[in-house]
Design a protein around this motif. Structure first.
Motif, PDB file in Angstrom:
ATOM      1  N   GLY A 241       6.458 -10.932  10.255  1.00 49.91           N
ATOM      2  CA  GLY A 241       7.087 -10.051  10.059  1.00 49.91           C
ATOM      3  C   GLY A 241       7.925  -9.848   8.850  1.00 49.91           C
ATOM      4  O   GLY A 241       8.412  -8.714   8.554  1.00 49.91           O
ATOM      5  N   VAL A 242       7.729 -10.754   8.352  1.00 47.04           N
ATOM      6  CA  VAL A 242       8.493 -10.907   6.820  1.00 47.04           C
ATOM      7  C   VAL A 242       7.811  -9.757   5.861  1.00 47.04           C
ATOM      8  O   VAL A 242       6.471  -9.723   5.847  1.00 47.04           O
ATOM      9  CB  VAL A 242       8.409 -12.166   6.338  1.00 47.04           C
ATOM     10  CG1 VAL A 242       8.859 -12.451   4.808  1.00 47.04           C
ATOM     11  CG2 VAL A 242       9.264 -13.387   7.057  1.00 47.04           C
ATOM     12  N   PRO A 243       8.670  -9.104   5.027  1.00 49.41           N
ATOM     13  CA  PRO A 243       8.068  -8.206   4.209  1.00 49.41           C
ATOM     14  C   PRO A 243       7.306  -8.764   3.304  1.00 49.41           C
ATOM     15  O   PRO A 243       7.586  -9.846   2.676  1.00 49.41           O
ATOM     16  CB  PRO A 243       9.353  -7.470   3.413  1.00 49.41           C
ATOM     17  CG  PRO A 243      10.622  -7.845   4.445  1.00 49.41           C
ATOM     18  CD  PRO A 243      10.197  -9.117   5.275  1.00 49.41           C
TER      19      PRO A 243
ATOM     20  N   GLU B 237       3.677  -1.489  -2.563  1.00 41.29           N
ATOM     21  CA  GLU B 237       3.747  -1.235  -1.262  1.00 41.29           C
ATOM     22  C   GLU B 237       4.479  -2.524  -0.480  1.00 41.29           C
ATOM     23  O   GLU B 237       4.367  -3.633  -0.934  1.00 41.29           O
ATOM     24  CB  GLU B 237       2.197  -1.463  -0.640  1.00 41.29           C
ATOM     25  CG  GLU B 237       1.229  -0.355  -1.409  1.00 41.29           C
ATOM     26  CD  GLU B 237      -0.057  -0.461  -0.858  1.00 41.29           C
ATOM     27  OE1 GLU B 237      -0.476   0.397  -0.072  1.00 41.29           O
ATOM     28  OE2 GLU B 237      -0.675  -1.127  -1.589  1.00 41.29           O
ATOM     29  N   VAL B 238       5.186  -2.061   0.487  1.00 44.85           N
ATOM     30  CA  VAL B 238       5.746  -3.150   1.431  1.00 44.85           C
ATOM     31  C   VAL B 238       5.441  -3.112   2.654  1.00 44.85           C
ATOM     32  O   VAL B 238       5.388  -1.981   3.367  1.00 44.85           O
ATOM     33  CB  VAL B 238       7.335  -2.849   1.099  1.00 44.85           C
ATOM     34  CG1 VAL B 238       8.065  -3.899   2.116  1.00 44.85           C
ATOM     35  CG2 VAL B 238       7.819  -3.229  -0.155  1.00 44.85           C
ATOM     36  N   PHE B 239       4.956  -4.096   3.424  1.00 46.28           N
ATOM     37  CA  PHE B 239       4.356  -4.167   4.665  1.00 46.28           C
ATOM     38  C   PHE B 239       4.754  -5.305   5.395  1.00 46.28           C
ATOM     39  O   PHE B 239       4.862  -6.424   4.841  1.00 46.28           O
ATOM     40  CB  PHE B 239       3.138  -3.751   4.968  1.00 46.28           C
ATOM     41  CG  PHE B 239       2.203  -4.423   3.902  1.00 46.28           C
ATOM     42  CD1 PHE B 239       1.600  -5.760   4.783  1.00 46.28           C
ATOM     43  CD2 PHE B 239       1.638  -4.245   2.719  1.00 46.28           C
ATOM     44  CE1 PHE B 239       0.757  -6.560   3.728  1.00 46.28           C
ATOM     45  CE2 PHE B 239       0.796  -4.874   2.012  1.00 46.28           C
ATOM     46  CZ  PHE B 239       0.389  -6.032   2.301  1.00 46.28           C
ATOM     47  N   PRO B 240       5.051  -5.359   6.778  1.00 43.77           N
ATOM     48  CA  PRO B 240       5.414  -6.470   7.359  1.00 43.77           C
ATOM     49  C   PRO B 240       4.108  -7.651   7.699  1.00 43.77           C
ATOM     50  O   PRO B 240       3.121  -7.351   7.593  1.00 43.77           O
ATOM     51  CB  PRO B 240       5.921  -6.155   8.803  1.00 43.77           C
ATOM     52  CG  PRO B 240       5.048  -4.817   9.090  1.00 43.77           C
ATOM     53  CD  PRO B 240       4.982  -4.429   7.647  1.00 43.77           C
ATOM     54  N   HIS B 241       4.524  -8.813   7.303  1.00 41.14           N
ATOM     55  CA  HIS B 241       3.280 -10.002   7.799  1.00 41.14           C
ATOM     56  C   HIS B 241       2.850  -9.611   9.112  1.00 41.14           C
ATOM     57  O   HIS B 241       3.770  -9.739  10.004  1.00 41.14           O
ATOM     58  CB  HIS B 241       3.987 -11.337   7.309  1.00 41.14           C
ATOM     59  CG  HIS B 241       3.046 -12.517   7.275  1.00 41.14           C
ATOM     60  ND1 HIS B 241       2.637 -12.891   8.641  1.00 41.14           N
ATOM     61  CD2 HIS B 241       2.193 -13.049   6.369  1.00 41.14           C
ATOM     62  CE1 HIS B 241       1.753 -13.916   8.371  1.00 41.14           C
ATOM     63  NE2 HIS B 241       1.442 -13.873   7.115  1.00 41.14           N
ATOM     64  N   PRO B 242       1.602  -9.919   9.415  1.00 37.44           N
ATOM     65  CA  PRO B 242       1.348  -9.715  10.778  1.00 37.44           C
ATOM     66  C   PRO B 242       1.652 -10.553  11.703  1.00 37.44           C
ATOM     67  O   PRO B 242       1.820 -10.409  12.835  1.00 37.44           O
ATOM     68  CB  PRO B 242      -0.289  -9.543  10.747  1.00 37.44           C
ATOM     69  CG  PRO B 242      -0.569 -10.354   9.268  1.00 37.44           C
ATOM     70  CD  PRO B 242       0.485  -9.891   8.304  1.00 37.44           C
TER      71      PRO B 242
END
Length: 279
Positions: A269-271, A261-266
């Protein structure tokens, strides 16, 4: 009449000249490499520019270390070409090449118990006899301070832990002050603090105008610190670009053969790349 000395030629060596930010420092063009008759790299095109950090990522056996060694001219190209400082690597002598690129291998082995400071000072050998020889002491001190090894400068290299040796080896590379840094898994033996330290150093060297090419297994570090990443898969570059644009679950899942899973740091925004696990 005596001609003025060329400041960029010493004892037959052509010294590096400053390059503008964004200029190519290292290039692989149509590069293919075979090891023991086995194809390892195929049709690689990659450029590292002054002022950027390029991360080489991919699974074991993808060709990352081989590509780094080819960029360093430590492995010959089967086909294609590698250029450093705008010239094919074959046109540089070994001393000239040492002024233009510094290399951190995966492991640093010394046969004699040299003190740490002497190991770091080995990085200054290419500059002997040049106008920059008088920078030796300052370069060594700065490299040791940056990697936090000043405190054991007099200890034998052979008596250090694996992580300490890795930092001393990096200090040697930094002391060399070449405009191209080629680092093979510099964080592999390090704790969390020093992993971050090493990648901050990479960013600082890029900000100072160097080109940094670094092999990383930690996709989080690559996403946080690299300007561009090249994802290698079976000896080819699957994709290259800013990590935020190319690190997708579909691509990484295929390349690593592991659903992620790839999601942005809250906050940044870094993956963030997280393997999918059964609940």
């Amino acid at each position: 009449m005596r001609m003025p000395r060329n400041p960029f030629a010493v004892r037959g060596r052509r010294l590096p000249v400053p390059v503008a930010p964004g200029s190519p420092v290292a290039e692989a063009v149509g590069l293919s490499v075979r090891l023991r008759q086995r194809p390892v790299l195929d049709s690689i095109d990659l450029t590292a520019h002054a002022g950027e950090v390029v991360a080489l990522v991919g699974p074991n056996g993808a060709g990352k270390s081989t590509l780094l060694a080819a960029l360093a001219a430590d492995l010959p190209a089967g086909t294609g070409e590698v250029r450093v400082g705008g010239r094919p690597v074959s046109e540089w002598s070994a001393p000239e090449l040492a002024l233009r690129r510094s290399v951190l291998p995966q492991s640093a082995v010394l046969s004699f118990p040299f003190p740490v400071e002497d190991v770091v000072r080995m990085g200054r050998a290419p500059w002997a006899g040049t106008d920059r020889e008088d920078e030796d002491d300052a370069a060594v001190a700065a490299a040791m301070a940056a990697t936090e090894v000043t405190g054991f400068a007099g200890r034998p290299f052979s008596a250090l832990s694996g992580g300490e040796r890795a930092r001393v080896a990096l200090a040697r590379v930094l002391a060399q002050r070449a405009p191209l840094l080629l680092l093979d898994e510099p964080t592999a033996a390090l704790d969390l603090r020093h992993q971050e330290l090493v990648l901050r150093i990479c960013r600082e060297r890029a900000a100072a105008g160097d080109a940094v090419v670094v092999v990383l297994h930690d996709l989080g570090l690559a996403a946080a610190y690299a300007d561009r990443a090249a994802v290698l898969h079976e000896g080819r570059i699957a994709v290259t670009g800013p990590p935020a644009g190319i690190f997708t679950g579909e691509l990484l899942g295929e390349v690593y053969r592991q659903p992620v899973e790839v999601f942005p740091h809250p906050r940044t925004g870094v993956p963030l790349v997280v393997p999918e696990r059964a609940s």
